[in-house]
Scaffold this motif. Structure first.
Motif, short mmCIF file in Angstrom:
data_model
loop_
_atom_site.label_atom_id
_atom_site.label_comp_id
_atom_site.label_asym_id
_atom_site.label_seq_id
_atom_site.Cartn_x
_atom_site.Cartn_y
_atom_site.Cartn_z
N ASN A 1 -2.78 16.52 -15.41
CA ASN A 1 -1.78 16.31 -16.47
C ASN A 1 -1.44 17.62 -17.20
OD1 ASN A 1 -0.02 14.57 -17.77
ND2 ASN A 1 -1.40 14.33 -19.54
N ASN A 2 -1.52 18.73 -16.45
CA ASN A 2 -1.30 20.04 -17.06
C ASN A 2 -0.64 20.96 -16.04
OD1 ASN A 2 -1.47 21.88 -19.14
ND2 ASN A 2 -3.60 22.47 -18.72
N VAL A 3 -0.13 22.09 -16.46
CA VAL A 3 0.29 23.17 -15.54
C VAL A 3 -0.34 24.45 -16.07
CG1 VAL A 3 2.48 22.11 -14.80
CG2 VAL A 3 2.45 23.64 -16.78
N ILE A 4 -0.74 25.33 -15.14
CA ILE A 4 -1.48 26.54 -15.55
C ILE A 4 -0.73 27.77 -15.05
CG2 ILE A 4 -3.65 27.79 -15.38
CD1 ILE A 4 -5.03 25.12 -14.73
N PRO A 5 -0.15 28.59 -15.94
CA PRO A 5 0.62 29.78 -15.51
C PRO A 5 -0.31 30.94 -15.18
CG PRO A 5 0.67 29.62 -17.89
CD PRO A 5 -0.09 28.40 -17.40
N GLN A 6 -1.32 30.64 -14.40
CA GLN A 6 -2.26 31.67 -13.95
C GLN A 6 -2.82 31.27 -12.59
OE1 GLN A 6 -5.87 32.30 -16.26
NE2 GLN A 6 -6.69 33.71 -14.73
N ILE A 7 -2.56 32.13 -11.58
CA ILE A 7 -3.18 31.93 -10.26
C ILE A 7 -3.83 33.26 -9.89
CG2 ILE A 7 -2.80 31.46 -7.81
CD1 ILE A 7 -0.54 29.59 -8.62
N ASP A 8 -5.17 33.21 -9.76
CA ASP A 8 -5.99 34.41 -9.58
C ASP A 8 -6.10 35.12 -10.94
OD1 ASP A 8 -6.34 36.31 -6.53
OD2 ASP A 8 -7.45 36.51 -8.40
N VAL A 9 -6.61 36.34 -10.97
CA VAL A 9 -6.91 37.01 -12.24
C VAL A 9 -5.70 37.77 -12.79
CG1 VAL A 9 -9.37 37.22 -11.65
CG2 VAL A 9 -7.75 39.05 -11.01
N PHE A 10 -5.74 38.01 -14.11
CA PHE A 10 -4.70 38.82 -14.75
C PHE A 10 -5.02 40.31 -14.56
CE2 PHE A 10 -1.85 35.97 -16.67
CZ PHE A 10 -2.56 34.84 -17.10
N LEU A 11 -3.99 41.10 -14.35
CA LEU A 11 -4.13 42.55 -14.24
C LEU A 11 -3.71 43.20 -15.56
CD1 LEU A 11 -2.59 42.74 -10.65
CD2 LEU A 11 -5.03 42.70 -11.27
N ASP A 12 -3.86 44.52 -15.65
CA ASP A 12 -3.60 45.20 -16.93
C ASP A 12 -2.15 45.01 -17.41
OD1 ASP A 12 -5.78 48.02 -16.08
OD2 ASP A 12 -6.20 45.97 -16.82
N ASP A 13 -1.22 44.82 -16.47
CA ASP A 13 0.20 44.72 -16.88
C ASP A 13 0.61 43.28 -17.22
OD1 ASP A 13 1.68 44.85 -13.50
OD2 ASP A 13 0.23 43.47 -14.45
N GLY A 14 -0.38 42.38 -17.24
CA GLY A 14 -0.08 41.00 -17.61
C GLY A 14 0.36 40.12 -16.46
N TYR A 15 0.53 40.77 -15.27
CA TYR A 15 0.83 39.97 -14.07
C TYR A 15 -0.49 39.48 -13.48
CZ TYR A 15 5.80 41.09 -13.91
OH TYR A 15 7.14 41.17 -14.18
N THR A 16 -0.43 38.38 -12.70
CA THR A 16 -1.64 37.94 -12.00
C THR A 16 -1.64 38.53 -10.58
OG1 THR A 16 -0.52 35.98 -11.10
CG2 THR A 16 -1.68 35.73 -13.23
N LYS A 17 -2.81 38.50 -9.95
CA LYS A 17 -2.92 39.02 -8.57
C LYS A 17 -1.98 38.25 -7.64
CE LYS A 17 -7.28 41.24 -7.34
NZ LYS A 17 -8.55 41.05 -6.60
#
Ligand code: 2RA
Length: 325
Positions: free
Chosen positions: A183-199
């Motif tokens: 019942n959720n959505v998660i805007p993160q797949i894999d880890v965050f990098l220094d620039d705020g993008y994920t892997k």
């Protein structure tokens, strides 16, 4: 032909076995490998029972012609070069080798391996379906820029992701994801990098350019986990290199065997995981002009992330190698 399947007991590994059967890969000898923990189980291939064996360094010397792997980056980092040193051709699903300059990143409908190295990388699942949908546009109109937003199913994380969704529905705490996925959505797949993008977002950006062989394309991405068991969906906002019409964009997807065009929203015709799951093709729809930018269109694509996104693409690479020997 002597074939090894490494990671045979995993979500992708078991689907690779199905694909080996479906594509009638002609092996004379087959060995199924796993970690020590999963070894000893029995799996059927073409009706024959195989006991899964532990992969150890000495087993890489068993003279395999081809090795297909889906066992994680650390296992690929260690064992792929050992198999390669013995002359085996390795097709690996992990992310470890994908961006190595001397390693080919292959989607058979788009490019072919040079075999300069005997290790071939299978791209990330969300990338594969996206470049399959991008390729007709790239060929017909040129692509200047693409902005991806993905809606990725939990099977992309293997059994752990499926567990978090199914058990989360019963109130269990997540063990795979940083937050509950039920019942959720998660805007993160894999880890965050220094620039705020994920892997995962960086994979889509870099792999798109490598597979299409075009560093000039501007690519950006937002990758989101959604509470769906199978199939990834990707919204693509694509800026083309030349002026064209929505109809010409739609027509570029017609008569391509591995693409199913589902684009008649007024009559409820557009792709969802419901249609794409367990299917070999990539589904495309919701095509419409973006009036805010010149030569820009929205395109929606859906594909089974375990099939074309992983196991099927891997075995298609193997099939192509065997056919072009
Ligand atoms: C995911 N694309 O969906 C990543 C790895 N399969 O989790």
């Amino acid at each position: 032909m002597k074939l090894a399947i490494v990671g045979a007991t995993g979500v992708v590994g078991t689907k690779m076995i199905e694909m080996v059967e479906q594509y009638k890969i002609p092996f004379d000898e087959l060995v199924l490998f796993s970690s020590k923990r999963s070894s000893g189980s029995e799996l059927k291939v073409n009706g024959e029972v195989y006991t899964v064996q532990e992969l150890t360094e000495d087993r890489t010397k068993d003279g395999f012609d081809y090795v297909i792997m889906s066992a994680g980056g650390s296992t690929s980092e260690k064992f792929a070069p050992l198999f390669e040193a013995q002359g085996s051709i390795v097709i690996d699903n992990s992310s470890f080798w994908r961006m190595h300059d001397d390693i080919d990143l292959i989607v058979p409908e788009i490019n072919t391996p040079s075999l300069n190295r005997k290790i071939i990388a299978n791209p990330n699942c969300s990338t594969i379906q996206s470049v399959i949908a991008l390729k007709p546009l790239y060929d017909a109109f040129g692509v200047k820029r693409v902005n991806y937003t993905t809606y990725q199913s939990v099977s992309g994380s293997g059994a752990g992701g499926i567990r978090d969704l199914e058990e989360g529905a019963k109130g269990a705490e997540p063990t795979t994801y940083p937050k509950p996925i039920y019942n959720n959505v998660i805007p993160q797949i894999d880890v965050f990098l220094d620039d705020g993008y994920t892997k995962e977002e960086v994979k889509m950006i870099n792999e798109t350019k490598k597979i299409l062989g075009d560093d000039a394309i501007d690519v950006t991405a937002t990758c989101v986990r959604v509470p769906v068991i199978s199939s990834h969906s990707v919204q693509m906002n694509v800026t083309l290199n030349k002026e064209t019409t929505e109809e010409e964009v739609r027509n570029s997807f017609k008569d391509i065997p591995h693409i199913v065009l589902m684009d008649d929203p007024a009559n409820g015709v557009y792709p969802t995981p419901f249609e794409a799951t367990d299917e070999n093709e990539i589904y495309v729809g919701r095509i419409r002009k973006d009036p805010t930018m010149d030569n820009t269109f929205h395109v929606w694509c859906v594909g089974d992330n375990i099939l074309k996104g992983a196991a099927q693409n891997t075995v298609q690479i193997l099939k192509a190698l065997l056919e072009n020997k």
